[in-house]
Scaffold this active site. Structure first.
Site, PDB file in Angstrom:
ATOM      1  N   GLY A 239      33.960  54.362  40.818  1.00 42.53           N
ATOM      2  CA  GLY A 239      34.556  53.231  41.649  1.00 42.53           C
ATOM      3  C   GLY A 239      33.785  52.621  42.569  1.00 42.53           C
ATOM      4  O   GLY A 239      34.503  51.722  43.359  1.00 42.53           O
ATOM      5  N   PRO A 275      29.346  56.862  38.200  1.00 40.08           N
ATOM      6  CA  PRO A 275      29.159  55.454  38.517  1.00 40.08           C
ATOM      7  C   PRO A 275      28.975  54.567  37.373  1.00 40.08           C
ATOM      8  O   PRO A 275      28.321  55.088  36.425  1.00 40.08           O
ATOM      9  CB  PRO A 275      28.035  55.269  39.440  1.00 40.08           C
ATOM     10  CG  PRO A 275      27.313  56.531  38.876  1.00 40.08           C
ATOM     11  CD  PRO A 275      28.172  57.591  38.119  1.00 40.08           C
ATOM     12  N   GLY A 276      29.822  53.357  37.099  1.00 38.53           N
ATOM     13  CA  GLY A 276      29.262  52.587  36.209  1.00 38.53           C
ATOM     14  C   GLY A 276      28.624  51.027  36.649  1.00 38.53           C
ATOM     15  O   GLY A 276      27.583  50.729  36.950  1.00 38.53           O
ATOM     16  N   ARG A 277      29.644  50.544  37.394  1.00 42.03           N
ATOM     17  CA  ARG A 277      29.635  49.067  38.063  1.00 42.03           C
ATOM     18  C   ARG A 277      28.397  49.182  38.776  1.00 42.03           C
ATOM     19  O   ARG A 277      27.283  48.408  38.976  1.00 42.03           O
ATOM     20  CB  ARG A 277      30.755  48.709  38.746  1.00 42.03           C
ATOM     21  CG  ARG A 277      30.506  47.207  39.471  1.00 42.03           C
ATOM     22  CD  ARG A 277      31.728  46.786  40.135  1.00 42.03           C
ATOM     23  NE  ARG A 277      33.127  47.413  39.697  1.00 42.03           N
ATOM     24  CZ  ARG A 277      34.040  46.584  38.928  1.00 42.03           C
ATOM     25  NH1 ARG A 277      33.695  45.397  38.646  1.00 42.03           N
ATOM     26  NH2 ARG A 277      35.021  47.099  38.322  1.00 42.03           N
ATOM     27  N   CYS A 343      39.279  27.666  23.023  1.00 41.37           N
ATOM     28  CA  CYS A 343      40.739  27.001  23.518  1.00 41.37           C
ATOM     29  C   CYS A 343      41.709  27.814  24.240  1.00 41.37           C
ATOM     30  O   CYS A 343      42.847  28.237  23.442  1.00 41.37           O
ATOM     31  CB  CYS A 343      41.312  26.559  21.862  1.00 41.37           C
ATOM     32  SG  CYS A 343      39.889  25.808  21.062  1.00 41.37           S
ATOM     33  N   GLU A 344      41.528  27.832  25.376  1.00 44.92           N
ATOM     34  CA  GLU A 344      42.736  28.427  26.234  1.00 44.92           C
ATOM     35  C   GLU A 344      42.414  27.966  27.816  1.00 44.92           C
ATOM     36  O   GLU A 344      41.259  27.890  28.065  1.00 44.92           O
ATOM     37  CB  GLU A 344      42.204  29.857  26.416  1.00 44.92           C
ATOM     38  CG  GLU A 344      42.581  30.738  25.024  1.00 44.92           C
ATOM     39  CD  GLU A 344      43.614  31.621  25.311  1.00 44.92           C
ATOM     40  OE1 GLU A 344      44.339  31.628  26.219  1.00 44.92           O
ATOM     41  OE2 GLU A 344      43.561  32.336  24.133  1.00 44.92           O
TER      42      GLU A 344
HETATM   43  N1  LLP Z   1      35.291  56.964  35.468  1.00 42.75           N
HETATM   44  C1  LLP Z   1      36.441  56.658  34.813  1.00 42.75           C
HETATM   45  C2  LLP Z   1      37.129  57.838  34.475  1.00 42.75           C
HETATM   46  C3  LLP Z   1      36.785  55.510  34.975  1.00 42.75           C
HETATM   47  O1  LLP Z   1      37.856  55.250  34.394  1.00 42.75           O
HETATM   48  C4  LLP Z   1      35.945  54.398  35.258  1.00 42.75           C
HETATM   49  C5  LLP Z   1      36.133  52.909  35.001  1.00 42.75           C
HETATM   50  C6  LLP Z   1      34.665  54.796  35.602  1.00 42.75           C
HETATM   51  C7  LLP Z   1      34.426  56.232  35.773  1.00 42.75           C
HETATM   52  C8  LLP Z   1      33.481  53.859  36.307  1.00 42.75           C
HETATM   53  O2  LLP Z   1      33.901  53.085  37.356  1.00 42.75           O
HETATM   54  P1  LLP Z   1      33.104  52.204  37.938  1.00 42.75           P
HETATM   55  O3  LLP Z   1      32.238  53.031  38.850  1.00 42.75           O
HETATM   56  O4  LLP Z   1      32.413  51.288  37.228  1.00 42.75           O
HETATM   57  O5  LLP Z   1      34.094  51.746  38.984  1.00 42.75           O
HETATM   58  N2  LLP Z   1      36.851  46.233  33.557  1.00 42.75           N
HETATM   59  C9  LLP Z   1      36.734  46.231  34.872  1.00 42.75           C
HETATM   60  C10 LLP Z   1      36.562  47.847  35.377  1.00 42.75           C
HETATM   61  C11 LLP Z   1      37.445  48.912  34.736  1.00 42.75           C
HETATM   62  C12 LLP Z   1      37.032  50.273  35.245  1.00 42.75           C
HETATM   63  C13 LLP Z   1      37.569  51.234  34.248  1.00 42.75           C
HETATM   64  N3  LLP Z   1      37.261  52.760  34.724  1.00 42.75           N
HETATM   65  C14 LLP Z   1      36.050  45.576  35.608  1.00 42.75           C
HETATM   66  O6  LLP Z   1      35.627  44.556  34.668  1.00 42.75           O
HETATM   67  O7  LLP Z   1      36.184  45.081  36.677  1.00 42.75           O
END
Ligand code: LLP
Length: 420
Positions: A239, A275-277, A343-344
């Site tokens: 997050g 972490p992802g983003r 086309c949107e």
């Molecule tokens: N853990 C869980 C259980 C999650 O559901 C998520 C993201 C993460 C970790 C990783 O979160 P991050 O560190 O990346 O914030 N598609 C959306 C984001 C959806 C996130 C869903 N869950 C976007 O493009 O902003």
């Protein structure tokens, strides 16, 4: 800090000119910087170095095998949400005992695959799922290690589509019911209660919501321990936000500093992060070419060869991604919409944006596209998905070739009654 920088007015990824890649590989193309990716991963990993911890990259942010493998080799585990993500993680060489599995709708087949693979933890989101997992594990003669995902009901102050920690959201088990749910879980024969999981949302730019959520979770863990339910793992989820357009999210170090005292109150919990983003977001860009320019009585449009099927974030969340020219030159600035060929009317990458006056045929870069960019792309309008390239120092590697028309129809068939 990332390694997409201008040298003599040309945009580079590390030491490779973007133009060189775009000319050879074509556009649209996602370009990732290996050294940026690793730098961001290490920033999180090192911030938590004082604790026994495991950083599990959220595969949904960027699931390319080369990205997963880069991170795995640097010591990362993975946070997965489907059988497909498990398959990818294993193919990328991730050790199963570094994989945690979340998601509200795990199917029996997916849970069986994960049990047999020996994943570290299931993040269980409901009583029904817990019962199904218990039964399945029993039938396989296995025990499932479980963390219940607890929803602490805090407002992450982010886009409603990516906030998950409010009581109205579908995720997790309410903190008010958690003790009862843990008691039930502890009685199940094929379940080993091992942890607590929380994830309150994504693109969070303040420490406040994390601290508020964690306070509630720490209290819960103390109460659980008091009734004899041992909690070995504390999974903090992901997050942490990034800078798309001037946001000032806490650095991983400051994030760790804000929450560490709370974790220390527990004395001896293994910490998991997802972490992802923050790891991949600013390690990737999407490069597109201007096809046409068009001016209507209402506005100016720059029509590029990347659309909402390639990067859906602007259309879906009204998300802001900076757009810059690949070749910088002196020129006027104009207000335009940057749109794709789909086309949107919702197919835009930027709206009412003041940008340098682009020329037809010119390359532009859409920044901060390394997370939730390619992984959310689709074939809508029967557009082959973009190529992906990984740059490391002065070399680049195509890590996913551009899809062809043949791959578009792969797996489809025309039934015999339609064949004469
Ligand atoms: N853990 C869980 C259980 C999650 O559901 C998520 C993201 C993460 C970790 C990783 O979160 P991050 O560190 O990346 O914030 N598609 C959306 C984001 C959806 C996130 C869903 N869950 C976007 O493009 O902003």
């Amino acid at each position: 800090m990332n390694f997409f920088q201008y040298q003599d007015n040309e945009l580079y990824a590390e030491q490779v000119p973007i133009k060189e890649i775009a000319d050879k590989v074509g556009t649209p193309v996602y370009i990732y910087s290996y050294n940026t990716l690793l730098r961001h991963f290490r920033a999180v990993d090192e911030a938590f170095a004082p604790l026994d911890h495991l950083v599990c990259f959220a595969v949904k942010a960027n699931s390319n095998l080369a990205i997963l493998s880069s991170l795995a080799q640097a010591g990362a585990g993975m946070d997965i949400v489907s059988g497909g993500e498990l398959y990818r993680a294993l193919c990328a060489g991730v050790a199963p005992d570094k994989i945690v599995y979340a998601g509200v709708g795990k199917t029996a087949l997916e849970m069986e695959y994960a049990l047999k693979s020996g994943v570290l933890l299931f993040n269980v989101e409901s009583q029904a799922e817990l019962q199904a997992l218990n039964q399945l594990a029993g039938s396989l003669g296995l025990k499932a290690r479980v963390a219940l995902r607890v929803n602490p009901d805090v407002d992450p102050q982010t886009h409603p589509y990516i906030s998950t920690g409010l009581k109205k959201n579908k995720f997790g088990i309410s903190i008010n019911q958690a003790i009862e749910e843990y008691k039930v879980a502890a009685e199940l024969k094929n379940i080993q209660v091992a942890g607590v999981h929380k994830h309150i949302g994504s693109q969070i730019t303040e420490t406040g919501p994390f601290v508020d959520g964690l306070k509630k979770i720490v209290e819960l863990i103390k109460q659980l321990r008091a009734i004899g339910i041992d909690i070995e793992y504390l999974n903090l989820g992901g997050g942490l936000g990034i800078t798309y357009n001037g946001e000032t999210p806490p650095s991983p170090e400051n994030f760790a500093r804000a929450i560490m005292p709370l974790i220390n109150e527990l004395g001896g919990c293994k910490v998991i992060l997802e972490p992802g983003r923050v790891v991949a977001g600013n390690a990737g860009i999407l490069v597109a070419r201007v096809i046409y320019k068009k001016t209507t009585p209402a506005k100016g449009f720059v029509i590029v060869d990347a659309g909402m099927n390639d990067l859906i974030r602007p259309s879906l969340y009204n998300a802001y991604h900076k757009i810059v020219p690949v070749h910088k030159a002196e020129r006027p600035e104009v207000e335009v919409d940057v749109v794709g060929p789909i086309c949107e009317s919702g197919d835009f990458l930027a709206q009412q944006r003041v940008l340098p006056e682009f020329r037809e045929g010119e390359l532009l870069a859409i920044l901060s596209a390394g997370s939730y960019g390619f992984s959310m792309s689709s074939n809508y309008n029967s557009r082959p998905r973009a190529a992906e390239v990984l740059v490391r120092d002065d070399k680049y590697y195509v890590i996913r070739r551009r899809e062809s028309y043949e791959t578009l129809i792969q797996g489809e068939s025309i039934p015999p009654f339609l064949q004469s």
